[in-house]
Design an enzyme around this catalytic site. Structure first.
Site, PDB file in Angstrom:
ATOM      1  N   HIS A  96       0.878  -1.374  -0.139  1.00  0.00           N
ATOM      2  CA  HIS A  96       0.025   0.052  -0.090  1.00  0.00           C
ATOM      3  C   HIS A  96       0.874   1.189  -0.010  1.00  0.00           C
ATOM      4  O   HIS A  96       1.429   1.521   0.856  1.00  0.00           O
ATOM      5  CB  HIS A  96      -0.966   0.049   1.186  1.00  0.00           C
ATOM      6  CG  HIS A  96      -1.747   1.306   1.320  1.00  0.00           C
ATOM      7  ND1 HIS A  96      -2.534   1.679   0.321  1.00  0.00           N
ATOM      8  CD2 HIS A  96      -1.706   2.355   2.120  1.00  0.00           C
ATOM      9  CE1 HIS A  96      -2.967   2.772   0.608  1.00  0.00           C
ATOM     10  NE2 HIS A  96      -2.502   3.162   1.936  1.00  0.00           N
ATOM     11  N   ASP A 142       1.100   5.079  -0.289  1.00  0.00           N
ATOM     12  CA  ASP A 142       0.080   6.220  -0.347  1.00  0.00           C
ATOM     13  C   ASP A 142       1.070   7.283  -1.174  1.00  0.00           C
ATOM     14  O   ASP A 142       2.196   7.723  -1.289  1.00  0.00           O
ATOM     15  CB  ASP A 142       0.460   7.032   1.091  1.00  0.00           C
ATOM     16  CG  ASP A 142      -0.506   6.490   2.210  1.00  0.00           C
ATOM     17  OD1 ASP A 142      -1.566   6.047   1.846  1.00  0.00           O
ATOM     18  OD2 ASP A 142       0.191   5.605   3.200  1.00  0.00           O
ATOM     19  N   ASP A 164      -7.590   1.430   2.112  1.00  0.00           N
ATOM     20  CA  ASP A 164      -7.347   2.504   3.295  1.00  0.00           C
ATOM     21  C   ASP A 164      -8.352   3.706   3.688  1.00  0.00           C
ATOM     22  O   ASP A 164      -8.060   4.350   4.563  1.00  0.00           O
ATOM     23  CB  ASP A 164      -5.733   3.063   3.003  1.00  0.00           C
ATOM     24  CG  ASP A 164      -5.035   3.550   4.207  1.00  0.00           C
ATOM     25  OD1 ASP A 164      -5.597   3.379   5.517  1.00  0.00           O
ATOM     26  OD2 ASP A 164      -4.447   4.516   4.290  1.00  0.00           O
ATOM     27  N   HIS A 196      -6.294   9.781  -0.478  1.00  0.00           N
ATOM     28  CA  HIS A 196      -6.757   9.840   0.577  1.00  0.00           C
ATOM     29  C   HIS A 196      -5.989  10.311   1.859  1.00  0.00           C
ATOM     30  O   HIS A 196      -6.759  10.265   2.951  1.00  0.00           O
ATOM     31  CB  HIS A 196      -7.419   8.376   0.963  1.00  0.00           C
ATOM     32  CG  HIS A 196      -6.323   7.398   1.019  1.00  0.00           C
ATOM     33  ND1 HIS A 196      -6.020   6.773   0.104  1.00  0.00           N
ATOM     34  CD2 HIS A 196      -5.621   6.950   2.072  1.00  0.00           C
ATOM     35  CE1 HIS A 196      -5.013   5.722   0.255  1.00  0.00           C
ATOM     36  NE2 HIS A 196      -4.695   5.917   1.645  1.00  0.00           N
TER      37      HIS A 196
END
Length: 986
Positions: A56, A58, A180, A430
Site C-alpha cells: 500500500h 500512499d 485505506d 486519501h
C-alpha cells in the site's frame, strides 16, 4: 459503435480501431493467459486460502510523492517505492506461481519511464501472464468523503488510460481496491460499477458494523449504489477484508516486521515449522467462520512493504508448501498465491444470494469515541484550492479542444493541461484533499496545483487569443477573494473576459479591486452595465495585510454564454467623489424581487429568510460557535486531530452572542457586514437578480492561547420541523437521507452525539418539512450535520493542539502565510423553496460553484477587431444535462461525457429522459465519428461485460438495452453519465 452516415463510415472505423493505444482485444503480446483465465486452480472440497502479496503506497502522506518514490527522508518513514517495484519484478521471475498486485498508477508511471527495454519486456510478460496484476488502477487510491465525482472520474481515467496504452487489455483492472480510505461513499461504488469493475474490496468500516457482519457472516454483499440507475448498472459486489489490509497477526515478513521467519532446518535449535503451520491453520479456520464460501482472502503486505521482496516470497513459498503438505494428513486447507480478481471469481462461481446494501459506510469509527469525521473539514484552504483547480482544469480541457493545436503552442508560450491533470489526480489521494497529511506534504500538494495551474493558464491564454483574435497578454488574478489584483489596482482601462465552462448561460458577480471611485463597464455591444464601487472591508484588509493596496472593489453582474466567453471593457471615470463607506446602525434589511432577509436589531444576527415568489418565510438564526477539542479524558484518551473529531462537550461555545454590523445598499448588491470578534467576521450579501443568499465567512487565526483546540462551526437554527432527518450529497451527485443517531444497517449504540452524527458535505446539505426546504450549498467539501430538529451546522475550520494517534504525528495547527495561524474564507449559498421545487434550484447552484467562470484580464483598450463573445456550443443544453467532460484525447479525437444531473422523481420537470444530438452540439467542430465507452474511457461500451450477482431482494431486473432515437442522438436517463469518443473535423 454508433452508426454513422456512409460518408464518415471509413473514418469512424479507423478511428475506433487504434484510438486506445492498442486495439481492444489485442495487446503487445499474447493475452491468452491474463485476467480471470490466469487464475490458479483451487480445491472444491477444501478451504482455499488466497494469499495476496501487495503493497500500500500512499501518494503522499508523511512524505511528499517524490520523497516516497525515491526513498528520501527515511528519518520520517522508511519507504522507497522505486525499490519496491525493482524488487518485486526480480522476485516474480523466480517462480511462475508467485503473484503480486499493484494499485497506484502515479508511482508505476514514474517507475516505468525509467526502465530499459529489457525490463519493460519482462514486466509486459508478467502482466500478460496475470502474475503482475493491476487493481483499482487510478492515478491514486482516492479519498471517498471529500472528493468530487468529476475529479475522481478524471483521476481514474488518467491512470487506466496509461495502463491500457502501455499493456493493452491484460492490464485492465477487474477489481476496485480501496483498502485505506476512512469510510466509503455510495457514489464511489456507483462510479466503479459504471467503469466496468466486477467487485470492490475495502479494509475499513465502523467497528459496530463490522462486529454485526462478522456475527452474521455478512462480510460480503451486493452494494446497490444508486436509486436512479436501473439494476445492475450501479450494482457492485463488495467485500470487507478481514484484517484491514494487513496480514494476520504473526505472519508479517517484511523488513519492517518483527514476526519470526519460517525456520525449516530441523537440525537447528529454532526450527518452528510445526508451530507456524498450526497457528496458520487456526487463523484460516477462524477467518472462514466469518465468511460464506470455502474461499477466504488474506492480504500479505502493508504500507510500503516489499522493498526487499525476497523476505516476503521466501517465507510465503515455505508457508504454502508446509501448510499444503498437511493435506496428506487429512487437512482440508489449501493455500495458494492469488489476486483479488481470482478470489472474486471463486465467489462468483459459488452462485450464492448475497445481502443487498443501499446506504453508504459513513461515518466511520474504529472505537466508541473515535469517529473519523474531523477530516471532512481539515485543511479548509487546501480543500477550496483543490476545488478551484478542478474548475480551472475543466476550462483548460475545453479550451484545448476549442482552440486546437495552437492552444498548446501559441503567442503566450507553451502550455499544457497534463501538468494540472496529474496534480489534480494526486490531490484526490486519501491523504491529500482529505487534509490528513503532514504540513510539508500539504504544502507540496498545493505547490503541484499551482505549477499545473500556471501551465493551464498559458494554454487558456493561447486558446482565447486564437478564438478572440487578440494576442494581448492576459492576467489571472488568483487572490480576488482578498481583493488583490495588481492590474486592476493600477490600471485606468482594462478588459475582463469571463469564460463559462457550463453548458448553460450563467450570471456571475465580478468583484475587482480598484483604487478609483467611478468606472464605466460596457458589454460586447457597447451597452453600459450597472456597476458600483464599494470600499474594501476592514476584514479583507486585515487578511491581505501588505499584499495589495486597493481601497475599493468594482462590482458588476456579468453574463457568459454556454461553454464560451464574453468580454467587458472597464474605464475609470475621473473627478467623481468617493462613495460613502458602509454605515453602522443602518437598517438591517436586505430585499430584492426574489428574497427578503431580516436581522435582529438587538443582536445583529440573521432572524428570517423569505422567498417572495412562493410567499414562504422561515425563522432563521445564524451564528458562529466552536467545539472545544477533547484532549482525552477518563472515558477515553482519544483527542481530536486531523482525522478524528471529538468535542469535549455536546454544547458548542458561541464566538459572540452579538455581531457588530454595518450595512450597505445599492442597485447592484446589498451587504450587511457582521463582526463576531477579532477572528470571525461575515458578509451577508444579496445581489439584485439572485435567488440565493450569500454568506461570505472569514475565520482565523483561530486562537489557542487558552490551550484548547477549536472546531469552528456555523449553525443555522430554523423553524423547519425536520423530524430528525437531514440530507447530504454523495461526492456531489445523488443525495442520501440521514437520520440522527441512526444507521440503516445496524442498531446503533451512539457514543459520540456530535461527531457520530457528522457526514461529508461535498456540495450541499438541507433540511425540510412538508412545506419548506432550506438548502445550504458549500464551496468546498466540509463536514455537516443536524444535531437538533430545524438546525443545520457546518464545520468551517479546525485548529488543534494534539495528534490523534492515527499516524500523521502532527497536531493540525496550520501556520498560515504569516505563521500566526491559518485564516480561511469561504462562501455558503442559502436557498428556500418548497421541497418539490428545491432540486431545480440547488443542483444548478451547486454546479455553478464547482465549475466557476474563469476571469482573465488584459490591460489597455481592446483590439478593435477582437471577437468579444463566443460560445463553443450551438445552443445551451437542456437544464437536466450537464457537460461533464470535453477534453482532447488524441489528434482529432475528443472525449465527451454527458450527464443527466437529476435523480428519479426528484423533479417533476427535469427527472425525465433527455435527448441530445451530438452533431448539433459544437459550434466550431464537426463530429464525423462516435463510439461509446465505459465511464473511465478504457473500454468500448458494447464490449463491456460484468459479472452478474444475485441479491437477497430478489432477482435483478435486467437493464433494457439503451436505444437512441437516431444515428447521432443520445438519450440520457436520470443520473446517467454517458461517455463518448468523438472524431472531429475543425
Amino acid at each position: 459503435m454508433v452508426p454513422c452516415p456512409f460518408a464518415a463510415a471509413t473514418v469512424l472505423l479507423l478511428f475506433r480501431a487504434g484510438v486506445l493505444g492498442f486495439p481492444l482485444g489485442q495487446g503487445p503480446h499474447s493475452t491468452t493467459g491474463c485476467g480471470y483465465k490466469s487464475c490458479p486452480e483451487t480445491q472444491p472440497t477444501m478451504l482455499n486460502v488466497h494469499l495476496v502479496p501487495h503493497t500500500h503506497d500512499d501518494v503522499g502522506w508523511l512524505k511528499t510523492v517524490d520523497q516516497y518514490y525515491y526513498g528520501e527522508r527515511n528519518d520520517i518513514q522508511h519507504a522507497g517505492v522505486q525499490y519496491i517495484l525493482d524488487s518485486v519484478v526480480e522476485q516474480l521471475q523466480q517462480d511462475p506461481a508467485r503473484r503480486f498486485i499493484y494499485v497506484e498508477t502515479a508511482f508505476f508511471f514514474r517507475w516505468w519511464r525509467q526502465q530499459n527495454a529489457e525490463t519493460r519486456k519482462i514486466v509486459t510478460e508478467l502482466v500478460n501472464q496475470g502474475r503482475l496484476e493491476f487493481v483499482n488502477g487510478g492515478w491514486c487510491m482516492s479519498d471517498e468523503a471529500t472528493t468530487h465525482y468529476s475529479a475522481v472520474i478524471d483521476q481514474m481515467t488518467l491512470g487506466l488510460r496509461f495502463l491500457n496504452d502501455t499493456f493493452g487489455p491484460c492490464a485492465r483492472p477487474r477489481v476496485a481496491w480501496h483498502i485505506d480510505p476512512f469510510g466509503h461513499a455510495r457514489e464511489h461504488a456507483s462510479m466503479f460499477a459504471q467503469m466496468g469493475y466486477d467487485g470492490f474490496f475495502f479494509g475499513r468500516l465502523d467497528y459496530q458494523d463490522k462486529k454485526r457482519r462478522m456475527e452474521a457472516r455478512d462480510m460480503e454483499m451486493l452494494w446497490r449504489a444508486s436509486e436512479s440507475l436501473a439494476p445492475p448498472t450501479a450494482d457492485l459486489f463488495t467485500g470487507v477484508l478481514p484484517n484491514g489490509y494487513n496480514p494476520p497477526a504473526g505472519f508479517c515478513w517484511d523488513q519492517s516486521c518483527s514476526d519470526p521467519p519460517i525456520q525449516d532446518d530441523p537440525n537447528l535449535e529454532d526450527y518452528n515449522v510445526d508451530t507456524i503451520v498450526q497457528k496458520f491453520l487456526k487463523v484460516a479456520n477462524d477467518q472462514a467462520a466469518l465468511y460464506r464460501t470455502n474461499h477466504i482472502i488474506m492480504t500479505m503486505g502493508s504500507d510500503f512493504q516489499y522493498e526487499n521482496a525476497n523476505l516476503w516470497y521466501k517465507n510465503l513459498d515455505k508457508l504454502i508448501r508446509y501448510v499444503n503438505a498437511q493435506q496428506s494428513q487429512g487437512s482440508k486447507v489449501n493455500v495458494l498465491y492469488s489476486t483479488p480478481s481470482c478470489y472474486l471469481q471463486e465467489l462468483h462461481r459459488a452462485n450464492l444470494t448475497w445481502s443487498v446494501k443501499t446506504d453508504d459506510f459513513f461515518p466511520y469509527a474504529d472505537n466508541a469515541h473515535d469517529f473519523w469525521t474531523g477530516y471532512f473539514s481539515s485543511r479548509p484552504a487546501l480543500k477550496i484550492y483543490e476545488r478551484i483547480s478542478n474548475s480551472l482544469l475543466q476550462v483548460c480541457n475545453q479550451l484545448e479542444v476549442l482552440g486546437g493545436p495552437s492552444s498548446r503552442r501559441g503567442p503566450h508560450g507553451d502550455g499544457d493541461s497534463e501538468t494540472l491533470r496529474r496534480a489534480m489526480a494526486v490531490a484526490q489521494h486519501h491523504d491529500a484533499v482529505s487534509g490528513t497529511e503532514k504540513q510539508h506534504v500539504a504544502n507540496d500538494y498545493a505547490k503541484r496545483l499551482a505549477i499545473g495551474s500556471a501551465h493551464c493558464q498559458v494554454l487558456v491564454s493561447n486558446a482565447l487569443s486564437k478564438l478572440s483574435g487578440s494576442d494581448a497578454p492576459r492576467v489571472y488574478c488568483e487572490s480576488l477573494n482578498i481583493s488583490v489584483c495588481p492590474l486592476t489596482e493600477s490600471s485606468d482601462e482594462f478588459s475582463v473576459t469571463v469564460y463559462n465552462p457550463l453548458s448553460r448561460p450563467v450570471g456571475w458577480a465580478v468583484r475587482l479591486p480598484v483604487n478609483g471611485t467611478r468606472y464605466s463597464v460596457t458589454d460586447p455591444s457597447g451597452r453600459e452595465v450597472d456597476s458600483q464601487v464599494l470600499p474594501v472591508s476592514q476584514a479583507t484588509k486585515d487578511i491581505r495585510r501588505d499584499r495589495g493596496h486597493a481601497t475599493n472593489e468594482l462590482v458588476f453582474q456579468a453574463q457568459a454564454p454556454p461553454m464560451g466567453f464574453r468580454t467587458y471593457s472597464v474605464s475609470l471615470l475621473q473627478n467623481w467623489p468617493p462613495r460613502a463607506p458602509p454605515l453602522p446602525g443602518a437598517p438591517l434589511f436586505l430585499k430584492n424581487k426574489y428574497l427578503s432577509v431580516t436581522f435582529d436589531p438587538d443582536t445583529g444576527l440573521l432572524s428570517s429568510l423569505s422567498n417572495l415568489e412562493t410567499k414562504q418565510t422561515v425563522q432563521l438564526k445564524q451564528n458562529f460557535y466552536w467545539y472545544n477539542a477533547s484532549m482525552g479524558n477518563a472515558e477515553s484518551l482519544q483527542p481530536s486531530g486531523a482525522y478524528i473529531f471529538r468535542p469535549n462537550s455536546s454544547t458548542p461555545v458561541p464566538v459572540s452572542l452579538t455581531a457588530k454590523t454595518r450595512s450597505l445598499q445599492n442597485p447592484v448588491v446589498q451587504e450587511v457586514y457582521q463582526q463576531f470578534g477579532s477572528w470571525v467576521s461575515q458578509v451577508v450579501r444579496l445581489y439584485e437578480d439572485s435567488r440565493e443568499l450569500e454568506l461570505e465567512w472569514t475565520v482565523g487565526p483561530v486562537p489557542v492561547r487558552d490551550l484548547f483546540g477549536k472546531e469552528v462551526i456555523t449553525r443555522l437554527d430554523t423553524s423547519i420541523n425536520s423530524s430528525g432527518l437531514f440530507y447530504t450529497d454523495s461526492n456531489g451527485r445523488e443525495v442520501l437521507e440521514r437520520r440522527r443517531d441512526f444507521r440503516p444497517t445496524w442498531v446503533l449504540k451512539q457514543t459520540e452525539p456530535i461527531a457520530g452524527n457528522y457526514y461529508p458535505v461535498n456540495s450541499r446539505i438541507y433540511i425540510k418539512d412538508g412545506e419548506q426546504q432550506l438548502t445550504v450549498v458549500t464551496d468546498r467539501s466540509q463536514g455537516g450535520s443536524s444535531i437538533q430538529d430545524g438546525s443545520l451546522e457546518i464545520m468551517l475550520h479546525r485548529r488543534l493542539l494534539l495528534d490523534d494517534y492515527r499516524g500523521v504525528g502532527e497536531a493540525l495547527s496550520e501556520p498560515g502565510e504569516y505563521g500566526d495561524g491559518l485564516v480561511a474564507r469561504g462562501r455558503l449559498l442559502l436557498t428556500l423553496a418548497p421541497p418539490a421545487a428545491a432540486a431545480e434550484t440547488h443542483r444548478p447552484l451547486a454546479e455553478s460553484l464547482v465549475l466557476q467562470p474563469l476571469l482573465s484580464l488584459q490591460a489597455g483598450r481592446l483590439h478593435p477587431n477582437a471577437l468579444l463573445e463566443f460560445s463553443g456550443l450551438q445552443a445551451a443544453l437542456p437544464p437536466a444535462v450537464h457537460l461533464l467532460t470535453v477534453s482532447q484525447w488524441d489528434g482529432d479525437s475528443v472525449l465527451l461525457r454527458l450527464e443527466h444531473q437529476f435523480q428519479v422523481k426528484e423533479s417533476q420537470t427535469h427527472s425525465q429522459p433527455v435527448t441530445v444530438n451530438l452533431q448539433k452540439l459544437f459550434s466550431t467542430l464537426t463530429v464525423v465519428g462516435v463510439s461509446e465507452m465505459s465511464l473511465a474511457a478504457n473500454q468500448w461500451k458494447d464490449e463491456m461485460t460484468r459479472m452478474d450477482w444475485k441479491g437477497s431482494t430478489g432477482e435483478k431486473p435486467l437493464q433494457k438495452e439503451q436505444r437512441d432515437p437516431s444515428t447521432w442522438e443520445v438519450t440520457l436517463k436520470p443520473m446517467e453519465i454517458r461517455t463518448f469518443l468523438l472524431h472531429i473535423r475543425r
